[in-house]
Design a protein around this motif. Sequence first.
Motif, PDB file in Angstrom:
ATOM      1  N   LEU A 163       0.814  -1.212   0.000  1.00 32.17           N
ATOM      2  CA  LEU A 163       0.000   0.000   0.000  1.00 32.17           C
ATOM      3  C   LEU A 163       0.846   1.259   0.000  1.00 32.17           C
ATOM      4  N   GLY A 164       2.159   1.082  -0.015  1.00 33.28           N
ATOM      5  CA  GLY A 164       3.040   2.237  -0.059  1.00 33.28           C
ATOM      6  C   GLY A 164       3.194   2.928   1.270  1.00 33.28           C
ATOM      7  N   GLU A 165       2.862   2.235   2.401  1.00 32.56           N
ATOM      8  CA  GLU A 165       2.993   2.852   3.716  1.00 32.56           C
ATOM      9  C   GLU A 165       4.450   2.839   4.149  1.00 32.56           C
ATOM     10  N   ASP A 166       4.788   3.737   5.060  1.00 32.49           N
ATOM     11  CA  ASP A 166       6.140   3.815   5.586  1.00 32.49           C
ATOM     12  C   ASP A 166       6.348   2.683   6.586  1.00 32.49           C
ATOM     13  N   ILE A 167       7.225   1.745   6.255  1.00 30.69           N
ATOM     14  CA  ILE A 167       7.473   0.620   7.166  1.00 30.69           C
ATOM     15  C   ILE A 167       8.883   0.686   7.752  1.00 30.69           C
ATOM     16  N   THR A 168       9.569   1.831   7.577  1.00 32.84           N
ATOM     17  CA  THR A 168      10.942   1.937   8.085  1.00 32.84           C
ATOM     18  C   THR A 168      11.000   1.850   9.610  1.00 32.84           C
ATOM     19  N   SER A 169       9.871   2.149  10.249  1.00 31.70           N
ATOM     20  CA  SER A 169       9.865   2.111  11.711  1.00 31.70           C
ATOM     21  C   SER A 169       9.637   0.712  12.268  1.00 31.70           C
ATOM     22  N   TRP A 170       9.184  -0.198  11.436  1.00 34.27           N
ATOM     23  CA  TRP A 170       8.814  -1.524  11.944  1.00 34.27           C
ATOM     24  C   TRP A 170       9.958  -2.271  12.622  1.00 34.27           C
ATOM     25  N   PRO A 171      11.179  -2.297  12.038  1.00 30.21           N
ATOM     26  CA  PRO A 171      12.246  -3.019  12.738  1.00 30.21           C
ATOM     27  C   PRO A 171      12.489  -2.484  14.139  1.00 30.21           C
ATOM     28  N   GLY A 172      12.349  -1.151  14.289  1.00 31.86           N
ATOM     29  CA  GLY A 172      12.570  -0.535  15.600  1.00 31.86           C
ATOM     30  C   GLY A 172      11.570  -0.980  16.626  1.00 31.86           C
ATOM     31  N   ILE A 173      10.386  -1.357  16.172  1.00 28.43           N
ATOM     32  CA  ILE A 173       9.360  -1.814  17.107  1.00 28.43           C
ATOM     33  C   ILE A 173       9.838  -3.050  17.855  1.00 28.43           C
ATOM     34  N   PHE A 174      10.498  -3.958  17.131  1.00 30.77           N
ATOM     35  CA  PHE A 174      10.914  -5.223  17.731  1.00 30.77           C
ATOM     36  C   PHE A 174      12.265  -5.135  18.414  1.00 30.77           C
ATOM     37  N   LYS A 225      -2.688  -6.205  17.515  1.00 28.84           N
ATOM     38  CA  LYS A 225      -1.977  -7.424  17.127  1.00 28.84           C
ATOM     39  C   LYS A 225      -0.508  -7.347  17.513  1.00 28.84           C
ATOM     40  N   LEU A 226       0.093  -6.197  17.266  1.00 34.22           N
ATOM     41  CA  LEU A 226       1.503  -6.047  17.589  1.00 34.22           C
ATOM     42  C   LEU A 226       1.732  -6.051  19.107  1.00 34.22           C
ATOM     43  N   ALA A 227       0.816  -5.434  19.845  1.00 38.99           N
ATOM     44  CA  ALA A 227       0.918  -5.443  21.302  1.00 38.99           C
ATOM     45  C   ALA A 227       0.790  -6.865  21.831  1.00 38.99           C
ATOM     46  N   ALA A 228      -0.144  -7.617  21.220  1.00 40.95           N
ATOM     47  CA  ALA A 228      -0.326  -9.019  21.614  1.00 40.95           C
ATOM     48  C   ALA A 228       0.935  -9.822  21.316  1.00 40.95           C
ATOM     49  N   PHE A 229       1.543  -9.515  20.161  1.00 36.82           N
ATOM     50  CA  PHE A 229       2.783 -10.184  19.772  1.00 36.82           C
ATOM     51  C   PHE A 229       3.863  -9.960  20.838  1.00 36.82           C
ATOM     52  N   ASP A 230       3.980  -8.702  21.276  1.00 38.43           N
ATOM     53  CA  ASP A 230       4.981  -8.367  22.284  1.00 38.43           C
ATOM     54  C   ASP A 230       4.682  -9.060  23.608  1.00 38.43           C
ATOM     55  N   ARG A 231       3.417  -9.054  24.023  1.00 43.38           N
ATOM     56  CA  ARG A 231       3.040  -9.693  25.284  1.00 43.38           C
ATOM     57  C   ARG A 231       3.334 -11.189  25.270  1.00 43.38           C
ATOM     58  N   GLU A 232       2.984 -11.816  24.149  1.00 39.59           N
ATOM     59  CA  GLU A 232       3.187 -13.260  24.049  1.00 39.59           C
ATOM     60  C   GLU A 232       4.665 -13.606  24.057  1.00 39.59           C
ATOM     61  N   ASN A 233       5.478 -12.739  23.409  1.00 42.71           N
ATOM     62  CA  ASN A 233       6.918 -12.983  23.432  1.00 42.71           C
ATOM     63  C   ASN A 233       7.463 -12.900  24.849  1.00 42.71           C
ATOM     64  N   ARG A 234       7.009 -11.885  25.594  1.00 40.26           N
ATOM     65  CA  ARG A 234       7.445 -11.738  26.972  1.00 40.26           C
ATOM     66  C   ARG A 234       6.972 -12.935  27.805  1.00 40.26           C
ATOM     67  N   GLY A 235       5.711 -13.317  27.622  1.00 41.81           N
ATOM     68  CA  GLY A 235       5.163 -14.455  28.351  1.00 41.81           C
ATOM     69  C   GLY A 235       5.877 -15.744  28.013  1.00 41.81           C
ATOM     70  N   LEU A 236       6.266 -15.881  26.749  1.00 42.81           N
ATOM     71  CA  LEU A 236       6.959 -17.080  26.302  1.00 42.81           C
ATOM     72  C   LEU A 236       8.289 -17.239  27.041  1.00 42.81           C
ATOM     73  N   LYS A 237       9.004 -16.153  27.187  1.00 38.72           N
ATOM     74  CA  LYS A 237      10.289 -16.215  27.866  1.00 38.72           C
ATOM     75  C   LYS A 237      10.106 -16.597  29.342  1.00 38.72           C
ATOM     76  N   ILE A 238       9.090 -16.019  29.977  1.00 36.32           N
ATOM     77  CA  ILE A 238       8.827 -16.344  31.382  1.00 36.32           C
ATOM     78  C   ILE A 238       8.500 -17.826  31.540  1.00 36.32           C
ATOM     79  N   GLU A 239       7.627 -18.336  30.661  1.00 38.94           N
ATOM     80  CA  GLU A 239       7.245 -19.747  30.727  1.00 38.94           C
ATOM     81  C   GLU A 239       8.444 -20.649  30.456  1.00 38.94           C
ATOM     82  N   ARG A 240       9.276 -20.240  29.504  1.00 34.95           N
ATOM     83  CA  ARG A 240      10.455 -21.049  29.177  1.00 34.95           C
ATOM     84  C   ARG A 240      11.405 -21.120  30.368  1.00 34.95           C
ATOM     85  N   ASP A 241      11.632 -19.970  31.012  1.00 31.38           N
ATOM     86  CA  ASP A 241      12.517 -19.940  32.184  1.00 31.38           C
ATOM     87  C   ASP A 241      11.959 -20.811  33.308  1.00 31.38           C
ATOM     88  N   LYS A 242      10.639 -20.757  33.523  1.00 33.18           N
ATOM     89  CA  LYS A 242      10.017 -21.588  34.553  1.00 33.18           C
ATOM     90  C   LYS A 242      10.213 -23.065  34.238  1.00 33.18           C
TER      91      LYS A 242
END
Length: 304
Positions: free
Chosen positions: A78-89, A114-131
């Motif tokens: 769609l021609g949107e600016d996606i240059t900021s996306w890598p910085g999000i992660f 969706k992106l917020a959920a992605f971040d939350r799940e990643n954080r949760g994944l690490k906690i579960e993995r450590d446990k």
Amino acid sequence: MGAALADPQPTLAQAKAKLEKLNDKADKVVDRYNTATERYKKAKGTYSSLDTSYKRKLATVADLRAQVAGMAVDSYKLGEDITSWPGIFGSNDPQGRLSGLAVAGQLSQERLQKLAAFDRENRGLKIERDKAQKALKAADKERDAVQKERSEILKLVAQQKKLLKKLGAYNPGNPNSTGIKYTGPASGSAASVLRFAYAQVGKPYVFGGTGPGGYDCSGLTQAAWRAAGVSLPRTTWQQWAWGQSRRVSLDALQPGDLIFSEGLGHVSIYAGNGQIVHAPQTGDVVKVVKLSAYGRNLVGAIRP
């Protein structure tokens, strides 16, 4: 040069005294072995639960990752600016970064969620993995403890069997024994307990045994009371602690009561009429004997 003299054979009394010491030591080791086994099972169960959660979380993250990748592709088309996306992660504060993008109108609310959920799940994944990793280490530690206890007890069992055979007192038992009928004064739950316990008479003592082909002392008491619908812990120590508020005087015993020896190395079931049923020791079988002939110092009793 004269022939070397053989070590004198122990007398029957000496052999029996040694056997009694071995039995006392074996009782304590069996209980430590059972305790270590229960701890290992618990730790392993914790790990299995967390591992299942980890795999479920991993699948969720993989799905969200695919959604995020699709969003990036759509934005590019769609021609949107996606240059900021890598910085999000890569940002230390992805949630703040996302909020800023939303305010700037670069992301729709749906994409933000969706992106917020992605971040939350990643954080949760690490906690579960450590446990899960911590639980696994705990399980491995308990497993090592079980193996150490097992090695010690196998040596004791071999010593006991050798001594019992020398005394002509070794009884291998019959794993398929149908036992004997209980005709004592018990009623209610206690009657169910004793009917079950008497049906095991003749089956061999087996360290760590919980039936149906053989039992150790606490394995028999646990199985017998389970037959009456009561769940007891596995080991003698645990059963004694569990029954702290249920202790009764040895002068007021009733059928079904659990009787503990000094040191908590052994437990039996009071059958009434001055008798007990129990799984005594290696080389013996589940049997009914007179409490007066039991031969051990008693520490107390509990009424489940």
